[in-house]
Design an enzyme around this catalytic site. Structure first.
Site: not given
Ligand code: PXP
Length: 247
Positions: A20, A72, A215-216, A102-103, A45, A11-12, A47, A9, A193-194, A153, A51
């Protein structure tokens, strides 16, 4: 055991870019590095408040990736239109609240009174695989099956965030049960997630787990070791757990 896919992922990467404005760091460049490092797919994702990932990122990813894009999205008509335009490999429906960081929880498919049906069927008609991000709760899995989703998921955030071994084990037990239910219902099972280096192994070792979306942690770790190394390290931990050596 089947190959466990790693969805990265990105996103970040966009979060840092947006701090910036401008174009750096570029999410597509991150996606290409992820691909070269062994990612099996890219997750992004879009959103409602844009963001992190922007509409233009989704277009670029859809046009330039050679591995599958997992889009997503919240279950809104706007996002459905974007998915049908870009036709990602899969769409993962997630709940979305403006004020959350976050979600924060899974989609309440069981209590959703069929509001998701139209989204699932429209996406599937366009040959986009549909994943529902849900809590590891058999009721939610049964509702996902009734809606004709291809994939669930499982939200593993509470397991990853657990502060004591006991609580983590309880959360893991819920995930193990949910994964069994997914198998019985013939739903493809993903998790996300996480996840971190410390939490990935027991989830990767679940035999019918097919994909982890991470992702994060990877983007944060990339600051210290680079994205390529962060992904390769994660891939190695997943493969070792899969082979029975890492748990
Ligand atoms: N899966 C879903 C459905 C999510 O919403 C997210 C966070 O956007 C992730 C996976 C990835 O989570 P993380 O960024 O905490 O690894």
């Amino acid at each position: 055991m089947s190959h466990l896919r790693l969805g990265v992922n990105i996103d970040h990467v966009a979060t840092i870019r947006n701090a910036r404005g401008g174009r750096h760091p570029d999410p597509l460049r991150a996606a290409k590095i992820a691909e070269a490092a062994g990612a099996d797919g890219i997750t992004a994702h879009l959103r409602e408040d844009r963001r992190h990932i922007a509409d233009a990122d989704i277009k670029l990813l859809a046009e330039n990736l050679s591995i599958p894009l997992n889009f997503e999205m919240a279950a809104t008509d706007e996002m459905l239109g974007i998915a049908l335009t870009h036709k990602p490999h899969a769409s993962c429906l997630v709940p979305e609240k403006r004020e959350e960081k976050t979600t924060e929880g899974g989609l309440d498919v069981a209590g959703g009174h069929n509001t998701l049906k139209h989204f699932v069927s429209s996406l599937r008609q366009s040959e986009i695989r549909v994943s529902l991000f849900i809590e590891p709760d058999p009721k939610q899995l049964e509702a996902a099956k009734k809606l004709n989703a291809d994939i669930v998921e499982l939200h593993v955030g509470p397991y990853c965030d657990a502060e004591s071994g006991d609580i983590r084990q309880k959360q893991l037990d819920k995930i193990l049960t949910a994964a069994k239910v997914a198998e019985e219902l013939e739903l493809e099972c993903h998790a996300g997630h996480g996840l971190t280096y410390d939490t990935v192994a027991p989830i990767a070792a679940i035999p019918n787990m097919m994909e982890l979306n991470i992702g994060h942690f990877l983007i944060g770790e990339a600051i210290f070791v680079g994205l390529d190394t962060a992904i390769r390290n994660m891939r190695k931990l997943m493969d070792e757990a899969r082979a029975g050596n890492g748990v």
